[in-house]
Scaffold this motif. Structure first.
Motif, PDB file in Angstrom:
ATOM      1  N   GLU A  53      26.166 103.758 131.534  1.00 39.23           N
ATOM      2  CA  GLU A  53      25.405 103.380 130.358  1.00 39.23           C
ATOM      3  C   GLU A  53      25.178 104.656 129.562  1.00 39.23           C
ATOM      4  O   GLU A  53      24.810 105.691 130.129  1.00 39.23           O
ATOM      5  CB  GLU A  53      24.050 102.773 130.755  1.00 39.23           C
ATOM      6  CG  GLU A  53      24.154 101.497 131.548  1.00 39.23           C
ATOM      7  CD  GLU A  53      24.594 100.304 130.721  1.00 39.23           C
ATOM      8  OE1 GLU A  53      24.384 100.313 129.483  1.00 39.23           O
ATOM      9  OE2 GLU A  53      25.167  99.370 131.306  1.00 39.23           O
ATOM     10  N   ALA A 105      27.712 104.820 123.497  1.00 40.72           N
ATOM     11  CA  ALA A 105      28.948 104.473 124.205  1.00 40.72           C
ATOM     12  C   ALA A 105      30.119 104.266 123.255  1.00 40.72           C
ATOM     13  O   ALA A 105      31.232 104.727 123.529  1.00 40.72           O
ATOM     14  CB  ALA A 105      28.740 103.225 125.064  1.00 40.72           C
ATOM     15  N   GLU A 106      29.892 103.604 122.146  1.00 42.80           N
ATOM     16  CA  GLU A 106      30.996 103.344 121.204  1.00 42.80           C
ATOM     17  C   GLU A 106      31.498 104.651 120.583  1.00 42.80           C
ATOM     18  O   GLU A 106      32.709 104.861 120.466  1.00 42.80           O
ATOM     19  CB  GLU A 106      30.550 102.367 120.119  1.00 42.80           C
ATOM     20  CG  GLU A 106      31.689 101.809 119.311  1.00 42.80           C
ATOM     21  CD  GLU A 106      32.645 100.929 120.098  1.00 42.80           C
ATOM     22  OE1 GLU A 106      33.840 100.915 119.737  1.00 42.80           O
ATOM     23  OE2 GLU A 106      32.228 100.267 121.071  1.00 42.80           O
ATOM     24  N   HIS A 161      33.430 106.460 123.235  1.00 42.84           N
ATOM     25  CA  HIS A 161      34.728 105.788 123.382  1.00 42.84           C
ATOM     26  C   HIS A 161      35.725 106.307 122.336  1.00 42.84           C
ATOM     27  O   HIS A 161      36.858 106.675 122.671  1.00 42.84           O
ATOM     28  CB  HIS A 161      34.509 104.278 123.248  1.00 42.84           C
ATOM     29  CG  HIS A 161      35.733 103.458 123.169  1.00 42.84           C
ATOM     30  ND1 HIS A 161      36.548 103.203 124.253  1.00 42.84           N
ATOM     31  CD2 HIS A 161      36.299 102.811 122.129  1.00 42.84           C
ATOM     32  CE1 HIS A 161      37.556 102.436 123.881  1.00 42.84           C
ATOM     33  NE2 HIS A 161      37.431 102.180 122.597  1.00 42.84           N
ATOM     34  N   THR A 164      39.221 104.703 127.643  1.00 36.29           N
ATOM     35  CA  THR A 164      38.021 104.134 128.245  1.00 36.29           C
ATOM     36  C   THR A 164      37.950 102.670 127.834  1.00 36.29           C
ATOM     37  O   THR A 164      38.775 102.194 127.050  1.00 36.29           O
ATOM     38  CB  THR A 164      36.750 104.857 127.752  1.00 36.29           C
ATOM     39  OG1 THR A 164      36.592 104.616 126.352  1.00 36.29           O
ATOM     40  CG2 THR A 164      36.826 106.353 128.025  1.00 36.29           C
ATOM     41  N   ARG A 165      36.954 101.996 128.343  1.00 38.40           N
ATOM     42  CA  ARG A 165      36.738 100.613 127.933  1.00 38.40           C
ATOM     43  C   ARG A 165      35.271 100.420 127.621  1.00 38.40           C
ATOM     44  O   ARG A 165      34.404 100.847 128.387  1.00 38.40           O
ATOM     45  CB  ARG A 165      37.158  99.658 129.038  1.00 38.40           C
ATOM     46  CG  ARG A 165      36.940  98.222 128.619  1.00 38.40           C
ATOM     47  CD  ARG A 165      37.538  97.237 129.551  1.00 38.40           C
ATOM     48  NE  ARG A 165      37.278  95.903 128.996  1.00 38.40           N
ATOM     49  CZ  ARG A 165      37.313  94.813 129.702  1.00 38.40           C
ATOM     50  NH1 ARG A 165      37.604  94.878 130.983  1.00 38.40           N
ATOM     51  NH2 ARG A 165      37.059  93.655 129.145  1.00 38.40           N
ATOM     52  N   THR A 166      35.014  99.807 126.488  1.00 40.48           N
ATOM     53  CA  THR A 166      33.671  99.338 126.164  1.00 40.48           C
ATOM     54  C   THR A 166      33.701  97.823 126.240  1.00 40.48           C
ATOM     55  O   THR A 166      34.775  97.220 126.352  1.00 40.48           O
ATOM     56  CB  THR A 166      33.216  99.821 124.774  1.00 40.48           C
ATOM     57  OG1 THR A 166      34.178  99.419 123.810  1.00 40.48           O
ATOM     58  CG2 THR A 166      33.063 101.350 124.750  1.00 40.48           C
ATOM     59  N   SER A 219      27.825  94.548 125.700  1.00 44.30           N
ATOM     60  CA  SER A 219      26.888  95.664 125.819  1.00 44.30           C
ATOM     61  C   SER A 219      27.245  96.760 124.827  1.00 44.30           C
ATOM     62  O   SER A 219      28.395  97.172 124.743  1.00 44.30           O
ATOM     63  CB  SER A 219      26.921  96.243 127.239  1.00 44.30           C
ATOM     64  OG  SER A 219      26.140  97.415 127.320  1.00 44.30           O
ATOM     65  N   SER A 220      26.251  97.253 124.121  1.00 41.45           N
ATOM     66  CA  SER A 220      26.490  98.374 123.199  1.00 41.45           C
ATOM     67  C   SER A 220      26.382  99.718 123.906  1.00 41.45           C
ATOM     68  O   SER A 220      26.661 100.754 123.309  1.00 41.45           O
ATOM     69  CB  SER A 220      25.491  98.317 122.045  1.00 41.45           C
ATOM     70  OG  SER A 220      24.168  98.472 122.537  1.00 41.45           O
ATOM     71  N   THR A 221      26.009  99.706 125.186  1.00 37.23           N
ATOM     72  CA  THR A 221      25.808 100.967 125.904  1.00 37.23           C
ATOM     73  C   THR A 221      26.740 101.160 127.100  1.00 37.23           C
ATOM     74  O   THR A 221      26.779 102.244 127.669  1.00 37.23           O
ATOM     75  CB  THR A 221      24.349 101.086 126.394  1.00 37.23           C
ATOM     76  OG1 THR A 221      24.063  99.992 127.279  1.00 37.23           O
ATOM     77  CG2 THR A 221      23.372 101.088 125.227  1.00 37.23           C
ATOM     78  N   ILE A 243      30.172 101.750 129.167  1.00 35.04           N
ATOM     79  CA  ILE A 243      31.490 102.356 129.002  1.00 35.04           C
ATOM     80  C   ILE A 243      32.087 102.597 130.393  1.00 35.04           C
ATOM     81  O   ILE A 243      31.385 103.046 131.305  1.00 35.04           O
ATOM     82  CB  ILE A 243      31.444 103.662 128.176  1.00 35.04           C
ATOM     83  CG1 ILE A 243      32.852 104.203 127.899  1.00 35.04           C
ATOM     84  CG2 ILE A 243      30.523 104.688 128.804  1.00 35.04           C
ATOM     85  CD1 ILE A 243      32.897 105.292 126.847  1.00 35.04           C
ATOM     86  N   ARG A 244      33.358 102.245 130.545  1.00 37.32           N
ATOM     87  CA  ARG A 244      34.029 102.405 131.839  1.00 37.32           C
ATOM     88  C   ARG A 244      35.123 103.447 131.714  1.00 37.32           C
ATOM     89  O   ARG A 244      35.891 103.446 130.756  1.00 37.32           O
ATOM     90  CB  ARG A 244      34.620 101.080 132.305  1.00 37.32           C
ATOM     91  CG  ARG A 244      35.214 101.179 133.717  1.00 37.32           C
ATOM     92  CD  ARG A 244      35.761  99.871 134.159  1.00 37.32           C
ATOM     93  NE  ARG A 244      37.030  99.651 133.465  1.00 37.32           N
ATOM     94  CZ  ARG A 244      37.725  98.525 133.563  1.00 37.32           C
ATOM     95  NH1 ARG A 244      37.282  97.516 134.276  1.00 37.32           N
ATOM     96  NH2 ARG A 244      38.876  98.407 132.922  1.00 37.32           N
TER      97      ARG A 244
END
Length: 86
Positions: free
Chosen positions: A37, A41-42, A45, A55-57, A61-63, A65-66
């Motif tokens: 989190e 995050a965006e 990304h 990465t992946r969002t 969720s706006s927060t 990120i993987r």
């Protein structure tokens, strides 16, 4: 097999430290992928994508990120990109 598991465990700890240093919190994951989190995050990304770090969002969720574990020779690029985001 044990060497790979040990390396991936160390790698996930290393990625956790780098992400925590930029204000992320660990939300879950495996030794191959980590979910964090981060309030931006965006933006993170897009920043990492500009450095060819994928990465992946998530739309839910706006927060969230993987990130996956980088290849052994990719760590300096990932750590440099994360430090530049901070």
């Amino acid at each position: 097999v044990d060497d790979t598991i040990d390396r991936l465990t160390m790698d996930s700890d290393r990625l956790d430290r780098a992400m925590l240093a930029i204000g992320a919190t660990l939300a879950g994951g495996t030794p191959l992928f980590r979910l964090y989190e981060h309030p931006e995050a965006e933006d993170l990304h897009h920043h990492l994508a500009a450095e060819h770090i994928w990465t992946r969002t998530f739309p839910w969720s706006s927060t969230a990120i993987r990130l996956g574990m980088p290849a052994p020779d990719g760590w300096s690029r990932v750590e440099r990109a994360l430090a530049a985001f901070a």
